[in-house]
Design an enzyme around this catalytic site. Structure first.
Site, mmCIF file in Angstrom:
data_model
loop_
_atom_site.group_PDB
_atom_site.id
_atom_site.type_symbol
_atom_site.label_atom_id
_atom_site.label_comp_id
_atom_site.label_asym_id
_atom_site.label_seq_id
_atom_site.Cartn_x
_atom_site.Cartn_y
_atom_site.Cartn_z
ATOM 1 N N TYR A 64 24.054 7.898 -15.902
ATOM 2 C CA TYR A 64 22.583 7.913 -15.890
ATOM 3 C C TYR A 64 22.033 6.830 -14.956
ATOM 4 C CZ TYR A 64 22.825 11.067 -19.902
ATOM 5 O OH TYR A 64 23.080 12.127 -20.723
ATOM 6 N N GLU A 117 12.254 -2.657 -6.637
ATOM 7 C CA GLU A 117 11.931 -1.290 -6.202
ATOM 8 C C GLU A 117 12.247 -0.285 -7.308
ATOM 9 O OE1 GLU A 117 10.495 0.361 -3.922
ATOM 10 O OE2 GLU A 117 10.203 -1.047 -2.289
ATOM 11 N N GLU A 124 5.976 3.573 -12.002
ATOM 12 C CA GLU A 124 5.195 4.685 -11.427
ATOM 13 C C GLU A 124 5.406 5.971 -12.223
ATOM 14 O OE1 GLU A 124 5.354 3.367 -6.758
ATOM 15 O OE2 GLU A 124 6.195 5.286 -7.338
ATOM 16 N N LYS A 143 0.329 0.083 -11.482
ATOM 17 C CA LYS A 143 0.984 0.422 -10.220
ATOM 18 C C LYS A 143 0.791 -0.670 -9.175
ATOM 19 C CE LYS A 143 1.255 5.420 -10.393
ATOM 20 N NZ LYS A 143 1.104 6.646 -9.618
ATOM 21 N N ASP A 144 -0.402 -1.232 -9.113
ATOM 22 C CA ASP A 144 -0.661 -2.285 -8.122
ATOM 23 C C ASP A 144 0.177 -3.530 -8.414
ATOM 24 O OD1 ASP A 144 -2.431 -0.580 -6.946
ATOM 25 O OD2 ASP A 144 -4.247 -1.650 -7.546
HETATM 26 N N1 LIG Z 1 -3.487 7.523 -11.985
HETATM 27 C C1 LIG Z 1 -3.967 6.559 -11.181
HETATM 28 N N2 LIG Z 1 -5.097 5.914 -11.521
HETATM 29 C C2 LIG Z 1 -5.597 4.938 -10.735
HETATM 30 N N3 LIG Z 1 -5.053 4.561 -9.554
HETATM 31 C C3 LIG Z 1 -3.910 5.162 -9.165
HETATM 32 C C4 LIG Z 1 -3.314 6.192 -9.945
HETATM 33 N N4 LIG Z 1 -2.182 6.594 -9.301
HETATM 34 C C5 LIG Z 1 -2.101 5.861 -8.197
HETATM 35 N N5 LIG Z 1 -3.120 4.989 -8.091
HETATM 36 C C6 LIG Z 1 -3.397 4.038 -7.006
HETATM 37 O O1 LIG Z 1 -2.767 4.519 -5.847
HETATM 38 C C7 LIG Z 1 -1.803 3.584 -5.367
HETATM 39 C C8 LIG Z 1 -0.654 4.348 -4.793
HETATM 40 O O2 LIG Z 1 -0.040 5.098 -5.813
HETATM 41 P P1 LIG Z 1 1.508 5.453 -5.778
HETATM 42 O O3 LIG Z 1 1.826 6.271 -6.958
HETATM 43 O O4 LIG Z 1 1.838 6.029 -4.437
HETATM 44 O O5 LIG Z 1 2.182 4.005 -5.941
HETATM 45 P P2 LIG Z 1 2.861 3.082 -4.836
HETATM 46 O O6 LIG Z 1 3.309 1.835 -5.558
HETATM 47 O O7 LIG Z 1 2.015 2.855 -3.658
HETATM 48 O O8 LIG Z 1 4.069 3.958 -4.400
HETATM 49 P P3 LIG Z 1 5.281 3.539 -3.471
HETATM 50 O O9 LIG Z 1 5.916 2.331 -4.131
HETATM 51 O O10 LIG Z 1 6.119 4.743 -3.506
HETATM 52 O O11 LIG Z 1 4.714 3.220 -2.109
HETATM 53 C C9 LIG Z 1 -1.462 2.700 -6.563
HETATM 54 O O12 LIG Z 1 -1.024 1.404 -6.160
HETATM 55 C C10 LIG Z 1 -2.800 2.653 -7.294
HETATM 56 O O13 LIG Z 1 -3.655 1.679 -6.730
#
Ligand SMILES: Nc1ncnc2c1ncn2[C@@H]1O[C@H](COP(=O)(O)OP(=O)(O)OP(=O)(O)O)[C@@H](O)[C@H]1O
Length: 179
Positions: A64, A117, A124, A143-144
């Protein structure tokens, strides 16, 4: 917070109660010995009854874990870039005959970026599973922040590479240019 008997237990005329610690930890099991089940028990049980599936053996656990690595490698461009840069940095460290401890520091730093990562990908996925395709301020924060953690680790790895790899690399290039 006062908690009565779990929802699925039969009602009694004198329901026992217990205190859930304000920090969210479970109450001591000694206080629940008279037939009153702790509602958090399935979550905390070593058998992890809330899980859809639990790996039965160590070999299956590795399978896994490999599936997670493979998924992240195939779907995340940044992860592939970090794998490539990490391999290059460790290869250069060996080629430049850096000290063992320096190679270890570079290896740990590269590993940290890859771990971040993987955690970013996991967060995510959980966020997408939870809110699906709707906007939510907390989803954005999660996510941010996960992306910020990757960025911090990548910046630390650039600093480590700059301090440990670039000086001997430049002196090797300089020496070969003047000879
Ligand atoms: N459901 C959500 N609600 C609010 N904001 C979101 C949502 N999904 C994504 N975001 C915003 O969009 C951005 C990009 O989303 P994503 O899912 O591509 O994450 P990521 O960290 O940028 O991906 P990767 O690491 O693959 O580049 C996030 O950092 C966040 O700011």
């Amino acid at each position: 917070m006062k908690v009565n008997e779990p929802l699925n237990s039969p009602k009694t005329s004198n329901p026992q109660t217990y205190e859930i610690a304000s920090n969210g930890s479970s109450p001591p099991s000694e206080g629940l010995s008279s037939g009153v089940k702790n509602p958090t028990e399935p979550v905390l049980s070593p058998k992890r009854q809330m899980a859809w599936r639990v790996a039965p053996t160590l070999a299956v656990s590795f399978k896994y874990a490999w599936a997670g690595l493979s998924y992240t490698f195939q779907t995340q461009r940044n992860f592939r870039i970090h794998v490539f840069i990490g391999a290059l940095a460790i290869g250069l460290s060996v080629f430049l005959h850096l000290k063992s401890v320096e190679i270890a520091v570079i290896g740990l730093t590269c590993g940290l970026v890859l771990v971040m990562e993987l955690l970013n990908t996991a967060i995510e996925s959980v966020v997408d599973l939870t809110v699906k395709q709707t906007y939510h301020e907390l989803a954005k924060i999660a996510k941010d922040c996960a992306a910020g953690a990757v960025l911090i680790s990548a910046m630390a790895s650039v600093l480590v590479a700059g301090l440990l790899i670039l000086p001997p690399l430049f002196s090797m290039i300089y020496l070969s240019a003047i000879n």
